[in-house]
Design a protein around this motif. Structure first.
Motif, PDB file in Angstrom:
ATOM      1  N   PRO A 192       0.837  -1.194   0.000  1.00 45.73           N
ATOM      2  CA  PRO A 192       0.000   0.000   0.000  1.00 45.73           C
ATOM      3  C   PRO A 192       0.878   1.252   0.000  1.00 45.73           C
ATOM      4  CG  PRO A 192      -0.632  -1.527   1.748  1.00 45.73           C
ATOM      5  CD  PRO A 192       0.686  -1.990   1.214  1.00 45.73           C
ATOM      6  N   PHE A 193       0.333   2.340  -0.492  1.00 49.23           N
ATOM      7  CA  PHE A 193       1.058   3.611  -0.432  1.00 49.23           C
ATOM      8  C   PHE A 193       0.822   4.264   0.920  1.00 49.23           C
ATOM      9  CE2 PHE A 193       0.801   3.113  -5.001  1.00 49.23           C
ATOM     10  CZ  PHE A 193       2.032   3.589  -5.415  1.00 49.23           C
ATOM     11  N   LEU A 194       1.848   4.858   1.467  1.00 53.24           N
ATOM     12  CA  LEU A 194       1.709   5.728   2.626  1.00 53.24           C
ATOM     13  C   LEU A 194       1.526   7.147   2.128  1.00 53.24           C
ATOM     14  CD1 LEU A 194       4.517   4.241   4.890  1.00 53.24           C
ATOM     15  CD2 LEU A 194       2.050   3.896   5.110  1.00 53.24           C
ATOM     16  N   ASP A 195       0.582   7.839   2.712  1.00 52.40           N
ATOM     17  CA  ASP A 195       0.314   9.207   2.279  1.00 52.40           C
ATOM     18  C   ASP A 195       1.574  10.061   2.430  1.00 52.40           C
ATOM     19  OD1 ASP A 195      -0.659  12.103   2.501  1.00 52.40           O
ATOM     20  OD2 ASP A 195      -2.511  11.040   2.006  1.00 52.40           O
ATOM     21  N   LYS A 297      -5.987   2.101   8.168  1.00 50.71           N
ATOM     22  CA  LYS A 297      -5.870   2.970   9.340  1.00 50.71           C
ATOM     23  C   LYS A 297      -4.858   2.401  10.339  1.00 50.71           C
ATOM     24  CE  LYS A 297      -9.969   0.890  11.490  1.00 50.71           C
ATOM     25  NZ  LYS A 297     -11.366   1.142  11.877  1.00 50.71           N
ATOM     26  N   VAL A 298      -4.765   1.074  10.414  1.00 48.68           N
ATOM     27  CA  VAL A 298      -3.778   0.441  11.295  1.00 48.68           C
ATOM     28  C   VAL A 298      -2.379   0.689  10.762  1.00 48.68           C
ATOM     29  CG1 VAL A 298      -2.932  -1.775  12.153  1.00 48.68           C
ATOM     30  CG2 VAL A 298      -5.391  -1.313  12.100  1.00 48.68           C
ATOM     31  N   LEU A 299      -2.202   0.503   9.467  1.00 49.71           N
ATOM     32  CA  LEU A 299      -0.907   0.741   8.849  1.00 49.71           C
ATOM     33  C   LEU A 299      -0.481   2.202   9.009  1.00 49.71           C
ATOM     34  CD1 LEU A 299       1.489   0.019   7.071  1.00 49.71           C
ATOM     35  CD2 LEU A 299       0.003   0.242   5.073  1.00 49.71           C
ATOM     36  N   GLU A 300      -1.412   3.119   8.813  1.00 46.67           N
ATOM     37  CA  GLU A 300      -1.074   4.543   8.938  1.00 46.67           C
ATOM     38  C   GLU A 300      -0.729   4.920  10.373  1.00 46.67           C
ATOM     39  OE1 GLU A 300      -3.239   6.717   5.204  1.00 46.67           O
ATOM     40  OE2 GLU A 300      -4.393   6.594   7.057  1.00 46.67           O
ATOM     41  N   ALA A 301      -1.408   4.321  11.337  1.00 43.56           N
ATOM     42  CA  ALA A 301      -1.064   4.585  12.740  1.00 43.56           C
ATOM     43  C   ALA A 301       0.363   4.133  13.029  1.00 43.56           C
ATOM     44  CB  ALA A 301      -2.046   3.883  13.664  1.00 43.56           C
ATOM     45  N   LEU A 302       0.733   2.937  12.563  1.00 45.84           N
ATOM     46  CA  LEU A 302       2.095   2.457  12.755  1.00 45.84           C
ATOM     47  C   LEU A 302       3.103   3.368  12.080  1.00 45.84           C
ATOM     48  CD1 LEU A 302       1.452  -1.349  12.129  1.00 45.84           C
ATOM     49  CD2 LEU A 302       1.906  -0.269  14.341  1.00 45.84           C
ATOM     50  N   ASP A 321       7.023  -8.187  10.750  1.00 43.90           N
ATOM     51  CA  ASP A 321       8.087  -7.436  11.409  1.00 43.90           C
ATOM     52  C   ASP A 321       7.556  -6.341  12.324  1.00 43.90           C
ATOM     53  OD1 ASP A 321       9.912  -9.002  10.143  1.00 43.90           O
ATOM     54  OD2 ASP A 321      10.478  -7.526   8.621  1.00 43.90           O
ATOM     55  N   LEU A 322       6.284  -6.000  12.180  1.00 46.06           N
ATOM     56  CA  LEU A 322       5.691  -4.945  13.006  1.00 46.06           C
ATOM     57  C   LEU A 322       4.812  -5.528  14.114  1.00 46.06           C
ATOM     58  CD1 LEU A 322       4.700  -2.521  10.101  1.00 46.06           C
ATOM     59  CD2 LEU A 322       6.604  -2.240  11.700  1.00 46.06           C
ATOM     60  N   GLY A 323       4.866  -6.841  14.298  1.00 46.56           N
ATOM     61  CA  GLY A 323       3.972  -7.523  15.231  1.00 46.56           C
ATOM     62  C   GLY A 323       4.063  -7.050  16.662  1.00 46.56           C
ATOM     63  N   GLU A 324       5.226  -6.598  17.102  1.00 43.41           N
ATOM     64  CA  GLU A 324       5.389  -6.163  18.493  1.00 43.41           C
ATOM     65  C   GLU A 324       4.566  -4.918  18.807  1.00 43.41           C
ATOM     66  OE1 GLU A 324       9.471  -5.642  19.420  1.00 43.41           O
ATOM     67  OE2 GLU A 324       9.989  -7.772  19.221  1.00 43.41           O
ATOM     68  N   GLU A 325       4.201  -4.182  17.787  1.00 47.08           N
ATOM     69  CA  GLU A 325       3.444  -2.949  18.004  1.00 47.08           C
ATOM     70  C   GLU A 325       1.937  -3.151  17.873  1.00 47.08           C
ATOM     71  OE1 GLU A 325       5.060  -0.481  19.111  1.00 47.08           O
ATOM     72  OE2 GLU A 325       7.049  -1.305  18.708  1.00 47.08           O
ATOM     73  N   LEU A 326       1.529  -4.402  17.666  1.00 48.86           N
ATOM     74  CA  LEU A 326       0.115  -4.738  17.535  1.00 48.86           C
ATOM     75  C   LEU A 326      -0.327  -5.500  18.777  1.00 48.86           C
ATOM     76  CD1 LEU A 326       0.188  -5.996  13.830  1.00 48.86           C
ATOM     77  CD2 LEU A 326      -0.372  -3.697  14.646  1.00 48.86           C
ATOM     78  N   ILE A 360       7.874   2.694   7.410  1.00 45.84           N
ATOM     79  CA  ILE A 360       8.114   3.270   6.091  1.00 45.84           C
ATOM     80  C   ILE A 360       9.069   2.400   5.285  1.00 45.84           C
ATOM     81  CG2 ILE A 360       9.223   5.211   4.898  1.00 45.84           C
ATOM     82  CD1 ILE A 360       8.031   7.027   7.065  1.00 45.84           C
ATOM     83  N   SER A 361      10.103   1.876   5.942  1.00 43.94           N
ATOM     84  CA  SER A 361      11.073   1.048   5.226  1.00 43.94           C
ATOM     85  C   SER A 361      10.441  -0.223   4.679  1.00 43.94           C
ATOM     86  CB  SER A 361      12.257   0.690   6.145  1.00 43.94           C
ATOM     87  OG  SER A 361      11.868  -0.229   7.151  1.00 43.94           O
TER      88      SER A 361
END
Length: 373
Positions: A192-195, A297-302, A321-326, A360-361
């Motif tokens: 997905p694109f990040l704004d 919305k979850v992706l954008e919050a992260l 790789d982002l599981g710790e923040e969920l 972002i990376s």
């Protein structure tokens, strides 16, 4: 240097910033145009949803009307397909693509509601963007009627995804596996694109405040049901009255009247740039019990450096790789426990910036434009 391609782009919704899916479409078109591709766009008309291309390589070829009467007539025209997939049926658009698809290097079908057009151009190179796997969304609903509808959805989706000239696209490995399991088809995962406004966040925006956020399009039933559930089953059990900012448009006057009277709740409505608000939050709260696919919305919050407290449905499809923040919750008591923990803790701006950069990376690779070669 990529070879310039001529693309026919058919979308179920006008590109724009009203919803996450529409915003992806808008950013994808700009990215393709920026790579030198020429794009003719066909969309379906929505009130208050206007699309003005920002690049000379994008041409709005056709805007087709929608309406209840048309949707009902479409059921009769293609009765073998579930009405979800026939709501965007346009005989004029079928006439156009059947006569002109050979002029294009590829046809891009954006959202499952327009996949039916692929049936009329079997010799064309097609890319089908599955924002959601629709069968999963319906299979999660309960009741005899819903069970029958989900079977109809399955048969319809299987037919629409079949064909040798079709490349299926999805946002997550989870959906890729579902497509393989259910339909025996492979799919390619695109990011997905990040704004761009997320990339413009400044260091000061990551200073954490004491509020929590809800974020979504509040004209969607799965979002409003989750919000009502939270204030009925979670909010009364919290140790202290937390501040809550609710971001997003489309909320009914009735719901506004209910939520605006709750102490500590601030209804922000549609916000042109919601990302500084997200970046300053303790956490995004996402109690979703219906739906499918990656929740933007979850992706954008992260990407704003903010932890997400949500149900499994809300958090599905996000990169491992982002599981710790969920923080996954099943019951109301789970939400109470985890929100109390978040309210008592705090994160430094440096920690939030680290999460921002990590997200972002991960989500700035595997673009669709890179696939075209």
């Amino acid at each position: 240097m990529q070879k310039q391609k001529k693309i026919l782009f058919i979308s179920a919704f006008p590109p724009g910033d009203k919803t996450a899916g529409q915003n992806y479409t808008r950013l994808l078109l700009e990215d393709l145009a920026g790579h030198g591709h020429k794009i003719d766009v066909c969309v379906f008309k929505y009130a208050d949803h206007q699309y003005a291309p920002q690049h000379s390589n994008i041409n709005v070829l056709m805007v087709r009307p929608l309406g209840t009467k048309r949707k009902l007539l479409n059921i009769v025209k293609l009765p073998m397909l579930h009405p979800f997939f026939t709501s965007r049926l346009s005989l004029r658009l079928i006439w156009f693509i059947s006569r002109n698809s050979s002029r294009y290097d590829l046809v891009y079908l954006d959202f499952s509601q327009v996949f039916l057009y692929g049936l009329f151009i079997p010799r064309s190179r097609q890319y089908l963007m599955l924002h959601d796997v629709i069968y999963q969304k319906y299979a999660r609903k309960t009741g005899a009627l819903q069970s029958a509808a989900s079977k109809w959805i399955f048969r319809s989706e299987k037919l629409l995804l079949s064909g040798k000239r079709k490349t299926l696209l999805t946002f997550s490995e989870k959906d890729r596996e579902l497509i393989k399991t259910w339909y025996g088809k492979d799919a390619k995962v695109v990011s997905p694109f990040l704004d761009p406004m997320i990339l413009d966040l400044e260091e000061a925006d990551f200073t954490e405040s004491d509020y929590f956020c809800f974020y979504g399009a509040w004209n969607r039933s799965e979002n409003t049901e989750g919000l009502h559930w939270f204030f009925e089953h979670v909010y009364p059990g919290l140790q202290s009255r937390i501040r809550i900012k609710v971001i997003g448009g489309g909320m009914s006057a009735k719901d506004k009247a209910v939520f605006s009277t709750i102490p500590g709740v601030e209804l922000l409505g549609f916000v042109e740039n919601p990302y500084p608000v997200l970046a300053g939050a303790r956490a995004l709260i996402a109690p979703l019990f219906q739906g499918a696919g990656v929740k933007f919305k979850v992706l954008e919050a992260l990407a704003c450096g903010t932890t997400v407290v949500g149900t499994e449905i809300a958090l599905e499809g996000i990169a491992a790789d982002l599981g710790e923040e969920l923080i996954r919750c099943t019951t109301g008591q789970d939400f109470i426990t985890e929100i109390n923990k978040q309210a008592a803790a705090s994160r430094t701006a440096e920690e939030k910036i680290a999460l921002h950069r990590k997200t972002i990376s991960i989500y700035t690779r595997d673009r669709f434009s890179e696939m075209l070669g």
